[in-house]
Design a protein around this motif. Structure first.
Motif, mmCIF file in Angstrom:
data_model
loop_
_atom_site.group_PDB
_atom_site.id
_atom_site.type_symbol
_atom_site.label_atom_id
_atom_site.label_comp_id
_atom_site.label_asym_id
_atom_site.label_seq_id
_atom_site.Cartn_x
_atom_site.Cartn_y
_atom_site.Cartn_z
ATOM 1 N N ALA A 85 0.856 -1.183 0.000
ATOM 2 C CA ALA A 85 0.000 0.000 0.000
ATOM 3 C C ALA A 85 0.896 1.238 0.000
ATOM 4 O O ALA A 85 2.039 1.189 0.478
ATOM 5 N N PRO A 86 0.407 2.350 -0.539
ATOM 6 C CA PRO A 86 1.208 3.577 -0.479
ATOM 7 C C PRO A 86 1.581 3.889 0.980
ATOM 8 O O PRO A 86 0.763 3.764 1.881
ATOM 9 N N GLY A 87 2.823 4.247 1.174
ATOM 10 C CA GLY A 87 3.273 4.577 2.522
ATOM 11 C C GLY A 87 3.826 3.404 3.301
ATOM 12 O O GLY A 87 4.404 3.600 4.369
ATOM 13 N N ASP A 88 3.664 2.159 2.809
ATOM 14 C CA ASP A 88 4.245 1.006 3.498
ATOM 15 C C ASP A 88 5.761 1.140 3.501
ATOM 16 O O ASP A 88 6.363 1.623 2.535
ATOM 17 N N LYS A 89 6.383 0.692 4.561
ATOM 18 C CA LYS A 89 7.837 0.784 4.714
ATOM 19 C C LYS A 89 8.429 -0.595 4.941
ATOM 20 O O LYS A 89 7.843 -1.418 5.634
ATOM 21 N N PRO A 90 9.615 -0.863 4.350
ATOM 22 C CA PRO A 90 10.292 -2.140 4.587
ATOM 23 C C PRO A 90 10.690 -2.281 6.048
ATOM 24 O O PRO A 90 10.877 -1.289 6.749
#
Length: 122
Positions: A67-72
């Motif tokens: 999703a937009p904004g997801d971070k590793p």
């Protein structure tokens, strides 16, 4: 009447707003998506093809998109997807959903054509 109109308007706005999916996570030693569905990696050479997917790969094993904004985080990373979005990866390997699974915990794609594998994290 004003309250009903407001509630109807609010329901329409909420229905039009896409829900953001949670990042992949571990459940019972397996990597799953936000719905608890098993995630898979492709262990074949090159990219998945019709033979390894038993048909349309994009339909049978769609990429697990972020999703937009997801971070590793940790072993979970993001890779560019062909459509300009980002696909989740585990230890550098792209993650896919298996549409043959019908409910959380199903692993129907595990071992398919000896190239699809569910992701064990323990």
């Amino acid at each position: 009447m004003k309250t009903l109109t407001f509630l109807a308007l609010l329901a329409g706005v909420l229905a039009a707003t896409p829900a953001l999916a949670a990042a992949p996570h571990e459940r019972d030693g397996m990597l799953v998506d936000d719905q608890g569905m098993t995630l898979y990696i492709f262990g074949g050479k090159g990219m998945p093809d019709a033979k390894s997917c038993e048909g349309d790969c994009a339909r049978n094993f769609p990429p697990a998109l972020a999703a937009p904004g997801d971070k590793p985080s940790g072993a979970l990373t993001l890779l560019p997807a062909p459509n300009g979005e980002h696909q989740w990866a585990f230890q550098g390997k792209p993650l896919y959903r298996g549409l043959m699974d019908k409910k959380p915990g199903d692993r129907s794609g595990d071992g398919l054509n000896e190239v699809w594998h569910s992701v064990r994290v323990r």
